[in-house]
Design an enzyme around this catalytic site. Sequence first.
Site, PDB file in Angstrom:
ATOM      1  N   GLN A   1      -7.742  -0.699   3.149  1.00 25.53           N
ATOM      2  CA  GLN A   1      -8.570  -0.641   4.218  1.00 25.53           C
ATOM      3  C   GLN A   1     -10.330  -1.451   4.085  1.00 25.53           C
ATOM      4  O   GLN A   1     -10.707  -1.696   4.578  1.00 25.53           O
ATOM      5  CB  GLN A   1      -8.763   0.507   5.330  1.00 25.53           C
ATOM      6  CG  GLN A   1      -8.076   0.453   6.026  1.00 25.53           C
ATOM      7  CD  GLN A   1      -7.252  -0.915   7.069  1.00 25.53           C
ATOM      8  OE1 GLN A   1      -7.884  -2.208   7.381  1.00 25.53           O
ATOM      9  NE2 GLN A   1      -5.726  -0.937   6.871  1.00 25.53           N
TER      10      GLN A   1
ATOM     11  N   GLY B   1       0.981  -1.288   0.091  1.00 24.66           N
ATOM     12  CA  GLY B   1       0.208  -0.021   0.070  1.00 24.66           C
ATOM     13  C   GLY B   1       0.927   1.348  -0.213  1.00 24.66           C
ATOM     14  O   GLY B   1       1.047   2.100  -0.502  1.00 24.66           O
ATOM     15  N   THR B   2       1.756   1.452   0.766  1.00 22.74           N
ATOM     16  CA  THR B   2       2.828   2.372   0.853  1.00 22.74           C
ATOM     17  C   THR B   2       2.897   3.070  -0.747  1.00 22.74           C
ATOM     18  O   THR B   2       3.273   3.828  -0.753  1.00 22.74           O
ATOM     19  CB  THR B   2       3.914   2.619   2.463  1.00 22.74           C
ATOM     20  OG1 THR B   2       3.160   2.463   3.046  1.00 22.74           O
ATOM     21  CG2 THR B   2       4.722   3.219   2.274  1.00 22.74           C
TER      22      THR B   2
ATOM     23  N   THR C   1      12.603  -7.304  -9.821  1.00 18.98           N
ATOM     24  CA  THR C   1      12.031  -8.642 -10.135  1.00 18.98           C
ATOM     25  C   THR C   1      10.525  -8.947  -9.244  1.00 18.98           C
ATOM     26  O   THR C   1      10.227  -8.655  -8.737  1.00 18.98           O
ATOM     27  CB  THR C   1      13.535  -9.596  -9.529  1.00 18.98           C
ATOM     28  OG1 THR C   1      14.240  -9.345 -10.765  1.00 18.98           O
ATOM     29  CG2 THR C   1      12.796 -11.089  -9.812  1.00 18.98           C
TER      30      THR C   1
ATOM     31  N   HIS D   1      -1.801  -7.693   3.006  1.00 16.11           N
ATOM     32  CA  HIS D   1      -1.664  -8.571   4.317  1.00 16.11           C
ATOM     33  C   HIS D   1      -2.973  -8.057   4.884  1.00 16.11           C
ATOM     34  O   HIS D   1      -2.848  -8.236   5.992  1.00 16.11           O
ATOM     35  CB  HIS D   1      -0.122  -8.297   4.433  1.00 16.11           C
ATOM     36  CG  HIS D   1      -0.235  -6.678   5.513  1.00 16.11           C
ATOM     37  ND1 HIS D   1      -0.064  -5.894   6.681  1.00 16.11           N
ATOM     38  CD2 HIS D   1       0.367  -5.618   4.212  1.00 16.11           C
ATOM     39  CE1 HIS D   1       0.267  -4.825   6.806  1.00 16.11           C
ATOM     40  NE2 HIS D   1       0.338  -4.489   4.935  1.00 16.11           N
TER      41      HIS D   1
ATOM     42  N   SER E   1      -3.441  -3.861  -0.720  1.00 19.02           N
ATOM     43  CA  SER E   1      -2.126  -4.524  -0.547  1.00 19.02           C
ATOM     44  C   SER E   1      -2.983  -5.504   0.127  1.00 19.02           C
ATOM     45  O   SER E   1      -3.644  -6.016   0.804  1.00 19.02           O
ATOM     46  CB  SER E   1      -1.903  -3.325   1.189  1.00 19.02           C
ATOM     47  OG  SER E   1      -0.722  -4.250   2.039  1.00 19.02           O
TER      48      SER E   1
ATOM     49  N   CYS F   1       3.785   7.249  19.599  1.00 18.26           N
ATOM     50  CA  CYS F   1       4.845   7.762  20.405  1.00 18.26           C
ATOM     51  C   CYS F   1       6.090   8.819  18.818  1.00 18.26           C
ATOM     52  O   CYS F   1       6.344   8.166  18.457  1.00 18.26           O
ATOM     53  CB  CYS F   1       5.968   7.027  20.471  1.00 18.26           C
ATOM     54  SG  CYS F   1       7.155   7.544  22.334  1.00 18.26           S
TER      55      CYS F   1
ATOM     56  N   ASN G   1      -8.332   3.485   8.133  1.00 15.60           N
ATOM     57  CA  ASN G   1      -8.094   2.735   8.818  1.00 15.60           C
ATOM     58  C   ASN G   1      -8.108   3.049  10.340  1.00 15.60           C
ATOM     59  O   ASN G   1      -7.984   1.497  10.773  1.00 15.60           O
ATOM     60  CB  ASN G   1      -6.567   1.842   8.025  1.00 15.60           C
ATOM     61  CG  ASN G   1      -5.787   3.512   8.993  1.00 15.60           C
ATOM     62  OD1 ASN G   1      -5.710   4.999   8.153  1.00 15.60           O
ATOM     63  ND2 ASN G   1      -4.639   3.684   9.711  1.00 15.60           N
TER      64      ASN G   1
HETATM   65  C1  PLP Z   1      -5.344   2.835   4.602  1.00 17.94           C
HETATM   66  C2  PLP Z   1      -3.522   2.254   4.735  1.00 17.94           C
HETATM   67  N1  PLP Z   1      -3.516   2.713   3.821  1.00 17.94           N
HETATM   68  C3  PLP Z   1      -1.908   2.172   3.258  1.00 17.94           C
HETATM   69  C4  PLP Z   1      -1.649   1.397   4.180  1.00 17.94           C
HETATM   70  C5  PLP Z   1       0.139   0.819   4.040  1.00 17.94           C
HETATM   71  O1  PLP Z   1       0.388  -0.303   3.648  1.00 17.94           O
HETATM   72  P1  PLP Z   1       1.354  -1.278   3.518  1.00 17.94           P
HETATM   73  O2  PLP Z   1       1.731  -2.128   4.907  1.00 17.94           O
HETATM   74  O3  PLP Z   1       0.839  -2.263   3.033  1.00 17.94           O
HETATM   75  O4  PLP Z   1       2.443  -0.607   2.624  1.00 17.94           O
HETATM   76  C6  PLP Z   1      -1.957   0.722   5.045  1.00 17.94           C
HETATM   77  C7  PLP Z   1      -1.702  -0.320   6.438  1.00 17.94           C
HETATM   78  O5  PLP Z   1      -1.483  -0.213   7.668  1.00 17.94           O
HETATM   79  C8  PLP Z   1      -3.522   1.432   5.344  1.00 17.94           C
HETATM   80  O6  PLP Z   1      -3.895   1.135   6.314  1.00 17.94           O
END
Ligand code: PLP
Length: 394
Positions: free
Chosen positions: A183, A77-78, A241, A205, A203, A334, A155
């Site tokens: 989410q 996702g990031t 890759t 996971h 994403s 934190c 999230n």
């Molecule tokens: C709304 C949202 N976007 C992006 C991410 C990031 O995804 P990833 O952990 O696959 O980089 C998260 C993960 O917490 C998320 O909840």
Amino acid sequence: MTKEQDMEAVYFDHAATTPLDERVLEAMKPYFIEHYGNANSAHQRGNKTKVAVEEARETIAELIGAEPAEIIFTSGGTESDNAALKGVVGATGKTEIVTSPLEHHAVLHTAEALKRSGVQPVYVEPDKRGVITPKKVAEAITDDTALVSLMHVNNEIGIINPLQEIAEVCKAHQVPLHSDTVQSIGKLPVDVDDLGIDLLSMSGHKIYGPKGIGVLYVRHATPWLPSMHGGSQERRRRGGTLNVPGIVGLARALELCIDSMEEHTTHFKKLRQRLIEDLDEKFGDCYRINGSPEQGVPHIVNLAFTGSQGGLDGEMLLLNLDVEGICVSNGSACTSGAVEPSHVLDGIGLDTETANSSIRISMGKDNTVEDIDYLVDQLDVVVRRMTKTTHASP
Ligand SMILES: Cc1ncc(COP(=O)(O)O)c(C=O)c1O
């Protein structure tokens, strides 16, 4: 903590990550040792994995109403969020990004980083529930807007944004709409045409799939440039890759989640109702739900323990629950040694004390009514203990 204790812990942090579904693991297994070829190699071993990648791409595309060529595999996702924002800004040369203060840091910090390239983030304020209204989006768009980036489901508080209406506004202004659906995918219907989105992040996971794999969807003809340069993979749109087991696993995970979406939703609604009943019984009006249950997904519940004598410390609450074998997350972070309220709770106008007394419960498909009862029983024990400690006379 021993392995046995860890396995026994009651897990309520599915918005952070989910366990891998056994069926996903089964689908992935052949691609670790048996079929290990590089999907870009021209020989038979490469062809074998290339076929698996293309099948996964087709599956994912079909599940979200896209074309296979619009699917780009990323590391999660990031990366997808980064690539969406940087890619459209780079292609349009425009200088504003319309987003909201409640977005995930993958969007917020990318928008902030783009300031160095002369791009200005424009933040649309949510309403009291945490929802972004189309009217506010329309007011924020200017001729300089490169894209609008708004998440589907938040999230932390589970709020659902009205993407269809927001998409209409974006379309009227000819501005591409990116949505972080990390989410919502697999939990709510996500069809790129129905929702009207031009770029989407997902994403693996969060949907019982593997970590380190994601997708960026980019609609045909959307102005977008790659930001990960390297080999010619992904039609030169994302070098590197290909993570074949991850890709196969993501497609299988999405397929399984979508197949069981209705069943899971019914289950989550039942669990949520039980949670609220239990909380009402034990805590009366000494707790509150952050966000708006009417406008949210059922499996994410963000609670503040206001207490009869002032808010409790959410971090201590989390640690105490952990000792009792329950995993949740809290509403503060934190930063540089100081505990600060989460930007989301701050963004919906919660005062620092309430935000710092908050925890997020995010349920998964395998949670049971017994898990909920255990959670609330332990919350009761922990909150009583903490109230005594916090308010004991010196
Ligand atoms: C709304 C949202 N976007 C992006 C991410 C990031 O995804 P990833 O952990 O696959 O980089 C998260 C993960 O917490 C998320 O909840």
